[in-house]
Design a protein around this motif. Structure first.
Motif, PDB file in Angstrom:
ATOM      1  N   HIS A   1       0.156   2.566  -2.735  1.00  0.00           N
ATOM      2  CA  HIS A   1       0.054   3.336  -1.492  1.00  0.00           C
ATOM      3  C   HIS A   1      -0.841   4.555  -1.698  1.00  0.00           C
TER       4      HIS A   1
ATOM      5  N   PHE B   1      -5.372  -0.213   2.682  1.00  0.00           N
ATOM      6  CA  PHE B   1      -4.077  -0.789   2.298  1.00  0.00           C
ATOM      7  C   PHE B   1      -4.227  -1.556   0.990  1.00  0.00           C
TER       8      PHE B   1
ATOM      9  N   ALA C   1      -9.439  -2.136   6.702  1.00  0.00           N
ATOM     10  CA  ALA C   1      -8.032  -2.305   6.324  1.00  0.00           C
ATOM     11  C   ALA C   1      -7.896  -2.605   4.838  1.00  0.00           C
TER      12      ALA C   1
ATOM     13  N   GLU D   1       4.194  -4.287  -2.899  1.00  0.00           N
ATOM     14  CA  GLU D   1       3.863  -3.130  -3.735  1.00  0.00           C
ATOM     15  C   GLU D   1       3.908  -3.518  -5.204  1.00  0.00           C
TER      16      GLU D   1
ATOM     17  N   ARG E   1     -10.730  -1.527  -4.669  1.00  0.00           N
ATOM     18  CA  ARG E   1     -10.626  -1.997  -3.287  1.00  0.00           C
ATOM     19  C   ARG E   1     -11.991  -2.275  -2.649  1.00  0.00           C
TER      20      ARG E   1
ATOM     21  N   ILE F   1      -0.060  -6.941   0.040  1.00  0.00           N
ATOM     22  CA  ILE F   1       1.043  -6.302   0.761  1.00  0.00           C
ATOM     23  C   ILE F   1       2.218  -5.955  -0.154  1.00  0.00           C
TER      24      ILE F   1
END
Length: 322
Positions: free
Chosen positions: A16, A12, A8, A295, A43, A293
């Motif tokens: 996006h 995420f 995840a 943006e 990430r 979470i």
């Protein structure tokens, strides 16, 4: 669950990216260099850092709570995290963001890491030296708390004479983040953290015996002083590395060991140490996921970990009354 959170964290984030593009970036077939950079150089290192950093902070709390027979002990309680904060404060607030040793000069984020590691290892060295003089675990714990107060006062003094830019940089570092470890720094961070985690696993047997009391451990041939020094070394290295790269992440070391005990209902460290590492990794991966979470924005980690940590600590305190 740990694997699911790792995945995840890759799919995420604040930017996006479609699942197909993430898979293409991971397999090396993506044609979009910008998105590939976000996945592979942002990430992925961030997920690995949260995984290892959470495990490291959690297990240091478990080791300290067992060694000092104090359910509220954590990585920050001995002043090691405060030492890292002092080192970073000296770099950012006093030295103007650069560190020099002879012909070597570090600037920017490298200087922050050098300062944090130097401060943490200095405090750890002081504690190991004091452990040869102070035989009582409680007195050593109190000594660590006093060192923490002393370093905090020095940081406050440095803040009062710092520039606005230096103070802002220090405040941002103090908020905590798993996103400051680059792909180039990740192998070093991972290697040192894994070594510290392996050292922690080697302490499982003596820690099980120490639960029965120091005198009983001595009668069984356990060198309590050597175990304590090895424990200080393991916790010092892990705390220094994670704090240097991620900032002073709060409550993980203090709260996660209690979560492991509640789930597994055992004091056997052969079970608790791996379980605590896993629980710490899950907590930090979850917090890192939640932090991304919004943006184009990132929530500081230290704004999220108390949400889990504080209720657990309050539960431990209320339960101790009975």
């Amino acid at each position: 669950m740990t694997l699911a959170l790792c995945v995840a964290n890759l799919f995420f984030g604040a930017v996006h990216i479609s699942p197909e593009e993430v898979i293409n970036a991971l397999t090396g077939v993506s044609q979009n260099e910008a998105l590939s950079f976000i996945v592979l150089d942002s990430r992925l290192p961030q997920a690995v850092t949260a995984l290892l950093g959470g495990a490291a902070l959690a297990v240091t709390g478990l080791l300290l709570q067992t060694a000092f027979h104090n359910p509220l002990a954590g990585p920050s309680i001995l002043g090691i995290s405060s030492g890292a904060s002092l080192g970073v404060a000296l770099v950012m607030l006093f030295l103007g963001g650069s560190v020099s040793f002879g012909n070597l000069t570090w600037g920017g984020y490298a200087a922050v890491v050098v300062g944090a590691l130097s401060g943490s290892l200095l405090i750890m060295g002081v504690l190991i030296a004091l452990s040869t003089i102070v035989r009582n675990n409680l007195m050593l714990l109190i000594t660590g708390i006093m060192i923490g107060y002393l370093t905090s006062s020095v940081v406050t003094l440095l803040s009062s004479v710092s520039t606005a830019q230096g103070l802002q940089s220090y405040v941002m570092w103090g908020m905590g983040s798993f996103g400051d470890v680059s792909s180039r720094q990740l192998p070093w961070f991972s290697a040192f953290t894994i070594v510290g985690l392996l050292m922690s696993l080697l302490l499982a047997k003596p820690l099980n015996i120490l639960l029965l009391g120091d005198n009983y451990a001595i009668n069984l041939g356990i060198n309590v002083k050597a175990v304590r020094n090895l424990l200080l070394l393991a916790t010092g290295v892990l705390t220094a590395i994670v704090t240097a790269y991620c900032g002073p992440v709060s409550f993980v070391g203090m709260a996660v060991p209690h979560i492991s005990r509640m789930f597994f209902k055992t004091d056997n460290h052969w079970v608790l140490i791996p379980a605590t590492m896993l629980a710490g990794a899950i907590l930090c991966l979850g917090c890192n996921l939640v932090s991304t979470i919004p943006e184009n924005n990132v929530i500081p980690i230290n704004a999220l970990t108390p949400v889990v940590g504080v209720p657990v600590i309050l539960y431990v305190i209320l339960r101790s009354r009975h």
